[in-house]
Design an enzyme around this catalytic site. Structure first.
Site, PDB file in Angstrom:
ATOM      1  CE  LYS A 248      -2.073  -1.300   3.756  1.00  0.00           C
ATOM      2  NZ  LYS A 248      -1.415  -2.614   3.917  1.00  0.00           N
ATOM      3  CD  GLU A 466       6.861 -32.989  13.272  1.00  0.00           C
ATOM      4  OE1 GLU A 466       6.203 -32.756  12.238  1.00  0.00           O
ATOM      5  OE2 GLU A 466       6.710 -32.337  14.327  1.00  0.00           O
TER       6      GLU A 466
END
Length: 691
Positions: A248, A466
């Site tokens: 922006k 995991e």
């Protein structure tokens, strides 16, 4: 002549007058000190001269100094004497220095009472010997210059300190707002007369829609007749809204670099000050300057600092300086007075808290949403930020853009810089592909902790945790594709499974359920393998709980609660629930059922593939990092795996080429077939003649 012209004239300043006065005082003091009496070192020399009757007259000045002169006998005695105590007086007599017509000398008096007692003794001795007694006269002397300086100097110091403090409080020296009386002036930076930010629209990539809107505003200022001849009016304002880091402020910098009109840039916090009325005064001064230099552009960054909704959290009806500033801003943007030729740009990432009067048409006519870049926009952003970096020839920008889903423009800029730093740390001459992958791991996962102490049992538990994530996600159709699994500690995590999420505009119920099931695969793997669970699934449970509550209470994806959403986009129900206690109990019950059902589903998948789970965990313990290829070697390829975009594009191009070549061959065949019959006819005629 040219040298004289080129010499810069020293500007006249009032400080020169002060300097001349100070130098004059110093010179006068030096002159007075040079013309004063000759000072002798000790009082004993004076006492010896007084006992012999050589003192003509003596004055005790302010009881601290004795001024005396010698009679003719004393002068003759000093000139003929070889005593070292009288050397200073003798030198003075030889130079012929005089004071008031007589050669005068002085001596500093340390103790006035002791001096008086000694003089009285000398008087008695002279009186007994028949000589003239010495006469010492008391005298008061006033130094006007030192008194004046002693009186004025503290006052001058206090005024200087007060001015210094007030200049600091009012924002520093120089320019508007720098002086004590300019505290209500605008603090905006002005870009005009060739001064730019050196940023153009070519430096802004991935924001094509927003760029078109902003470029049209700049074009309107450059060529207004193109629009006004059709009856169009210039938009009064444009509000840039979007997440942090999406570009922006960069768009505003590009406007300042491209627009050939005065550009005023400041932040919303520049209006906020400790003094009452300063914010509104600065708003008035800002628009006054902008109107004088119209057409012009005003850019206010982080406008939510002053643009929050009025009436909320007002401290018991007290005067709110921020609301006064907002009221003045609303009046200046679209009030009773005209405000032609001034365009306001503003940026914020919190448009939901802005006042409705600020965002209405007529003040901010356009609200431009600057969203996170997609894969094609990320490619353009990479092309901009990779220009100054020295790269190897095998760098694939398409690959980098696919590996960075959810990255903003600022994140991509940080990624490129981090990759260059990693390459420089390893003394490389060029930045390689692996440097970018390491940079992604560093930004997403955090710093690698190689020295973290982990016991073998904990490491085994992390590996199975995991491996459980990887196994469940591999077996689910809608789970995100796995990239790699690691048990190397990074940041706050002891291990991680890295996925490459698909870029979706909407998400179905099945996709959310598969994500929840894959997230619970780690804890399910611990329970199946070790028969107990640990606290290592904290982040997984936090993620799963948020997703489950969102499904039930926000997205309306639960059958029992129904197609109801309790989401409050305006933030009006911050302290109250928009549903009853019975509904809250139903929501909690449905969330618990949803999570537990997916946990059972994860355990079922892991039990069916328990041998492969152990094999994957052992490989993870051995290598610490495993990739997608290792999972393919253990589980085989996924049935629903989508082909790589790059490969699919290549296949499409190859199919197009084959289709085009096939069309060409078919056309040539048709042409040859069309030409063949006449030849046949000719040959048949010839054959008939021969017959």
């Amino acid at each position: 002549m040219t040298n004289k012209k080129n010499k810069k004239k020293i500007p006249f300043s009032v400080y020169w007058i002060y300097a001349i006065i100070a130098v004059g005082i110093i010179v006068f003091q030096i002159f007075m000190s040079n013309s004063s009496n000759t000072t002798i070192k000790s009082e004993d020399a004076f006492y010896e001269l007084a006992k012999q009757g050589f003192i003509d007259e003596a004055f005790l000045v302010n009881k601290v100094r004795l001024d005396f002169s010698l009679n003719s006998d004393g002068k003759d005695y000093i000139r003929s004497s070889d005593d070292s105590n009288y050397s200073i007086i003798k030198d003075a007599l030889d130079r012929g220095s005089s004071f008031g017509g007589n050669q005068s000398f002085s001596v500093d008096i340390l103790d006035a009472s002791a001096f008086t007692m000694e003089i009285n003794k000398i008087k008695l001795e002279l009186k007994e010997s028949g000589k003239n007694p010495i006469q010492v006269t008391s005298k008061e002397e006033i130094n006007y210059i030192s008194n004046i300086i002693g009186f004025l100097l503290p006052i001058i110091i206090l005024i200087a300190i007060w001015l210094f403090v007030m200049r600091r409080m009012s924002g520093g020296g120089g320019g508007p707002g720098g002086q004590i009386f300019n505290i209500g002036k605008s603090k905006a930076k002005i870009y005009e007369n060739g001064k730019t930010t050196n940023v153009t629209f070519n430096d802004v990539a991935g924001l094509e829609g927003a760029k078109e809107e902003i470029e049209e505003i700049v074009e309107f200022l450059k060529n207004p007749k193109k629009y006004t001849q059709l009856g169009a009016k210039i938009p009064k304002g444009a509000l840039l809204v979007g997440p942090p880091g999406t570009g922006k402020t960069l768009l505003a910098k590009a406007v300042a670099g491209e627009a050939k009109v005065p550009f005023f840039s400041l932040s919303g916090s520049d209006f906020v000050e400790m003094f009452v009325g300063v914010g509104a005064s600065r708003v008035r001064d800002l628009f006054k300057q902008a109107k004088e230099k119209s057409p012009s552009i005003i850019f206010i960054d982080e406008i939510d600092a002053i643009g929050r909704s009025r009436g909320k959290n007002n401290s018991f009806g007290s005067n709110d300086e921020r609301e006064n500033t907002l009221n003045q801003l609303l009046t200046e943007m679209d009030g009773f007075g005209t405000n032609s030729g001034v365009i306001i740009l503003a940026a914020t990432n919190r448009a939901d808290v802005l006042d409705k009067a600020l965002t209405r048409a007529g003040r901010f006519d356009r609200q431009i949403y600057v969203d996170m870049p997609d894969i094609n926009e990320r490619k353009g952003i990479f092309e901009v930020h990779l220009k100054p970096i020295k790269l190897t020839s095998d760098i694939d920008i398409d690959f980098l853009s696919r590996q960075t889903p959810g990255f903003s423009g600022a994140d991509i800029a940080n990624l490129c810089n981090e990759a260059a730093l990693i390459a420089a740390r390893q003394n490389k001459k060029l930045v390689e592909k692996q440097d970018f992958l390491d940079a992604v791991d560093r930004i997403v996962g955090g710093l690698e902790k190689k020295n973290k102490i982990i016991t073998p049992q904990e490491k085994k538990s992390i590996a199975f945790h995991e491996a459980g994530h990887a196994t469940v996600s591999w077996m689910l159709e809608h789970a995100n594709p796995l990239v790699k699994v690691t048990i190397v500690p990074r940041g706050r995590s002891l291990g991680a499974a890295w996925y490459l999420p698909e870029e979706r505009s909407i998400t179905t119920t099945e996709q959310i359920l598969d994500d929840i099931c894959a997230a619970l695969g780690g804890r399910a793997s611990e329970e199946i393998t070790f028969g107990k669970i640990s606290t290592g699934a904290l982040s997984d449970l936090e993620k799963v709980t948020k997703q489950a509550y969102a499904m039930v209470s926000i997205y309306g994806l639960n059958e029992k609660v129904g197609n109801i959403s309790f989401y409050d986009s305006q933030g009006n129900n911050q302290f109250t629930k928009p549903y009853s206690d019975d509904t809250a109990a139903i929501i909690d019950e449905e969330v618990s059922k949803l999570i537990e059902s997916q946990y059972k589903r994860a355990k079922k998948i892991l039990k069916e593939n328990e041998s492969k789970l152990k094999l994957l965990a052992e490989k993870l313990l051995e290598k610490e990092v495993i990739f997608k290829e290792d999972l393919i070697s253990i589980f085989g390829p996924r049935k629903w795996e989508k082909p790589d975009e790059k490969e699919s594009i290549k296949k499409k191009e190859e199919n197009k080429k084959t289709e085009e070549s096939a069309k060409k061959t078919s056309v040539t065949k048709n042409k040859s077939n069309d030409e063949a019959p006449p030849k046949m006819e000719k040959t048949s005629k010839k054959s008939e003649k021969k017959a």
